[in-house]
Design an enzyme around this catalytic site. Structure first.
Site, mmCIF file in Angstrom:
data_model
loop_
_atom_site.group_PDB
_atom_site.id
_atom_site.type_symbol
_atom_site.label_atom_id
_atom_site.label_comp_id
_atom_site.label_asym_id
_atom_site.label_seq_id
_atom_site.Cartn_x
_atom_site.Cartn_y
_atom_site.Cartn_z
ATOM 1 N N ARG A 109 46.529 24.584 74.829
ATOM 2 C CA ARG A 109 45.798 24.245 76.043
ATOM 3 C C ARG A 109 45.907 25.393 77.050
ATOM 4 O O ARG A 109 46.965 26.042 77.150
ATOM 5 C CB ARG A 109 46.428 22.982 76.634
ATOM 6 C CG ARG A 109 45.820 22.460 77.920
ATOM 7 C CD ARG A 109 44.505 21.846 77.681
ATOM 8 N NE ARG A 109 44.117 20.936 78.761
ATOM 9 C CZ ARG A 109 42.879 20.472 78.879
ATOM 10 N NH1 ARG A 109 41.922 20.829 78.021
ATOM 11 N NH2 ARG A 109 42.570 19.636 79.839
ATOM 12 N N THR A 387 32.873 20.821 74.364
ATOM 13 C CA THR A 387 34.061 20.586 73.525
ATOM 14 C C THR A 387 33.607 20.443 72.081
ATOM 15 O O THR A 387 32.443 20.157 71.820
ATOM 16 C CB THR A 387 34.846 19.324 73.956
ATOM 17 O OG1 THR A 387 35.201 19.469 75.326
ATOM 18 C CG2 THR A 387 36.106 19.100 73.148
ATOM 19 N N THR A 405 38.054 23.330 73.378
ATOM 20 C CA THR A 405 37.068 23.222 74.453
ATOM 21 C C THR A 405 37.149 24.376 75.436
ATOM 22 O O THR A 405 38.177 25.059 75.530
ATOM 23 C CB THR A 405 37.285 21.899 75.224
ATOM 24 O OG1 THR A 405 36.196 21.681 76.106
ATOM 25 C CG2 THR A 405 38.571 21.898 76.029
ATOM 26 N N ASN A 407 35.893 23.149 78.305
ATOM 27 C CA ASN A 407 35.617 22.018 79.196
ATOM 28 C C ASN A 407 34.131 21.694 79.205
ATOM 29 O O ASN A 407 33.607 21.319 78.167
ATOM 30 C CB ASN A 407 36.175 22.222 80.603
ATOM 31 C CG ASN A 407 36.205 20.907 81.376
ATOM 32 O OD1 ASN A 407 36.161 19.848 80.766
ATOM 33 N ND2 ASN A 407 36.259 20.953 82.684
ATOM 34 N N ASP A 429 40.100 19.880 85.040
ATOM 35 C CA ASP A 429 40.829 18.756 84.443
ATOM 36 C C ASP A 429 42.105 18.421 85.212
ATOM 37 O O ASP A 429 42.719 17.385 84.980
ATOM 38 C CB ASP A 429 41.178 19.060 82.980
ATOM 39 C CG ASP A 429 40.032 18.688 82.040
ATOM 40 O OD1 ASP A 429 39.067 18.056 82.496
ATOM 41 O OD2 ASP A 429 40.108 19.040 80.855
ATOM 42 N N SER A 458 44.554 16.572 79.474
ATOM 43 C CA SER A 458 43.378 16.510 78.607
ATOM 44 C C SER A 458 43.205 15.103 78.060
ATOM 45 O O SER A 458 44.137 14.292 78.089
ATOM 46 C CB SER A 458 43.578 17.482 77.443
ATOM 47 O OG SER A 458 42.541 17.358 76.507
#
Ligand code: DON
Length: 576
Positions: A109, A387, A405, A407, A429, A458
């Protein structure tokens, strides 16, 4: 039990035929794998959001590579052929189930840059500055995909990294033929790309001579050079040297805050997967900083208290119960979930059987609960293509489930000049301010507040299920806040409603996320009588566009692999 197929067989057959003609035209008949929207395989399967990426993956497997090798090749290929979401400028999560070993999960991430701070998207009056966390250089977190792929490859890969990136390099350098959906999308985003970039003359997705059309060749020279640097220098080809310098220069040309130090410091992390049981199946999914695994497990554990199969697919009672469970799970998410490196996530409490039973006991069998305040927010999504998820099983039975992703569609819309890739807008996010929903209407508070080097929460839910100790299903999807409920429904469709993989993936989806307090069915997805019955129970229905793009693989009763690419997109299965 109604098992009405949302995307009918005829729809499938026509599309499969057209795509098959298209495919056979360009690719001579020497291949020994099957490909299509849905495919049955004996040994191996790859399902991704784009036919080219699925081909890249299955060829790695045919040549003896393992699931992780195929994952790396697919990931880089998607960065080329599916720029809406495939990426090197974003991040994601992986669940890996080796045929003979422990299931592991990798968190790649994005992270907040070192210079990030809690109120960075607020003005001097504490009001959110519209769009700042969504578009432009300030919206980006430090990308994690390249380190994620390299770490997974180091641990489990068998084919040299350079060879695995080679197909992506070739697709960027020589080009590939875009699909009809892609042509439409690039035309639609043209003005946004021009607006968000300093110099639009070099943006590969913008063409000035005419509109994009299906079958046009898309060549991405700068991206090819970036991929070459990663081939030659591994991690340093992205996080240091020319690529990192180009990225930081792009950030600085706007109001971005990612520095060379952020790039050099980024590291993907191995995490313990979330595990649990549902009707005798073992479930493995992603833990924090994704809320996906905990939320999915809460939903499944609560669902085990109800005979959902007997109540019937898409019957008002079934949807009501699912809605009531979802309402509670998303309320927990908003309060308790965040990056566990920074916030004490009460995982055991949230997954405690007694706690979940007490939540089940609150549910009235025929009356909707009020979600307190209903937020008036625009939830009229366009088709969600952002995504992307891919599922892979190799010839030895190793399985990998990856959701990745940047986003929202095309991320921050900012291309790194000279490096040819799009940066994410993942900072949205985070909870930019308590009580203010993000682009998916999700709420959050302290647990998900911005801090330097923290990962934004997420909903991505890459998941693998086992039955009697053997691989059973590999599943995941895009869709922002709807990811969790789409994965949940796909599992219920198979386990409770007896569907095969294709039907489970194509059936209409229905979503609820606590706030705003609406049941969102896909347009035309629920019978009028079902909607009326739900309204009588006190629910408000708001139809919307398509939900998710589930790409999944099921091991059926004969031990065959059923691969299903979601009919809502260009998603494609390839297997042998
Ligand atoms: O990590 C998340 O939950 C979001 N950034 C995912 C965004 C997404 O799925 C967009 N797709 N429709």
């Amino acid at each position: 039990m109604s098992t009405k197929r949302f995307y009918s067989s005829r729809f499938y057959l026509v599309r499969v035929f057209v795509l098959a003609v298209f495919v056979s035209h360009f690719f001579a008949c020497s291949k020994s794998y099957e490909e299509g929207k849905t495919v049955i395989g004996n040994k191996a399967m790859v399902v991704t959001a784009h036919p080219e990426a699925s081909r890249v993956g299955i060829e790695v497997l045919e040549n003896g590579g393992n699931a992780i090798d195929a994952m790396v090749a697919v990931h880089f290929a998607l960065a080329v052929v599916y720029p809406a979401a495939g990426n090197i400028g974003g991040g994601g999560f992986m669940i890996y189930r080796p045929v003979d070993g422990e299931v592991s999960s990798l968190d790649f991430r994005e992270k907040a840059p070192l210079a990030a701070f809690e109120e960075m998207y607020q003005d001097e009056n504490g009001e959110i500055i519209d769009g700042l966390s969504l578009a432009g250089p300030m919206a980006s977190g430090v990308p994690g995909s390249v380190d994620g792929m390299i770490q997974a490859h180091k641990k489990y890969g068998s084919v040299p990294l350079k060879e695995l990136i080679a197909p992506a390099y070739k697709l960027a350098k020589k080009g590939f033929y875009i699909t009809e959906k892609q042509a439409k999308n690039y035309n639609r985003y043209k003005s946004v790309f021009i607006e968000q970039n300093q110099d639009s003359t070099n943006i590969p997705l913008v063409r000035f001579d005419r509109k994009w059309q299906e079958g046009d060749l898309l060549v991405q020279q700068d991206l090819a050079s970036t991929l070459k640097r990663i081939q030659d220098n591994g991690r340093d080809g992205f996080y240091k040297g020319e690529t990192a310098q180009l990225l930081v220069a792009e950030m600085k040309a706007g109001n971005g805050i990612i520095e060379l130090e952020d790039m050099a410091k980024y590291e993907a992390k191995w995490r313990t997967p979330i595990t649990g049981e549902y009707r005798g199946l073992k479930v493995y999914s992603m833990g924090p900083p994704s809320s996906g695994g905990i939320a999915l497990m809460q939903l499944l554990k609560m669902s085990a208290h109800f005979p959902l199969g007997d109540l019937g697919f898409h019957q008002a009672k079934t949807i009501h119960l699912m809605t009531e469970m979802e309402r509670r799970v998303y309320a927990d998410r908003a309060k308790h979930l965040g990056d566990s490196d920074f916030w004490d996530v009460p995982k055991d409490d949230l997954l405690d059987d007694g706690y979940l039973k007490s939540r089940v006991d609150e549910i009235h069998l025929t009356n909707a609960t009020d979600s307190e305040q209903v937020l008036a927010m625009n939830f009229d999504h366009q088709e969600s293509e952002e995504t992307t998820h891919y599922s892979i099983v190799d010839a030895n039975g190793n399985a990998v489930s990856v959701t990745t992703t940047i986003n929202s569609g095309y991320g921050s819309k900012v291309f790194v000049t000279g490096a040819g890739f799009l940066m994410n807008n993942e900072m949205d996010d985070f909870s930019s301010k308590p009580g203010v929903p993000n682009v998916y209407g999700l709420l959050g508070g302290k647990a998900n507040a911005i801090q330097p080097e923290k990962r934004m929460l997420s909903a991505m839910t890459p998941t693998i299920l086992e039955k009697d100790g053997e691989l059973f299903m590999v599943v995941g999807t895009p869709g922002g806040s709807t990811i969790i409920t789409s994965v949940y429904q796909t599992i219920l469709n198979v386990v409770d409603h007896g569907m095969d993989m294709r039907e489970a993936v194509s059936s209409a989806r229905v979503h609820h996320q606590w706030k705003p307090n609406f049941i969102f069915p896909e347009k035309g997805g629920l019978e009028e009588t079902t909607k009326s019955a739900l309204e009588e129970m006190g629910h408000t229905i708001k139809e919307r566009g398509s939900i998710g793009r589930v790409d999944a693989i099921l091991v059926n009763e004969k031990g065959l692999l059923e691969g299903a690419g979601d009919p809502r997109g260009d998603d494609w299965a390839a297997g042998f």
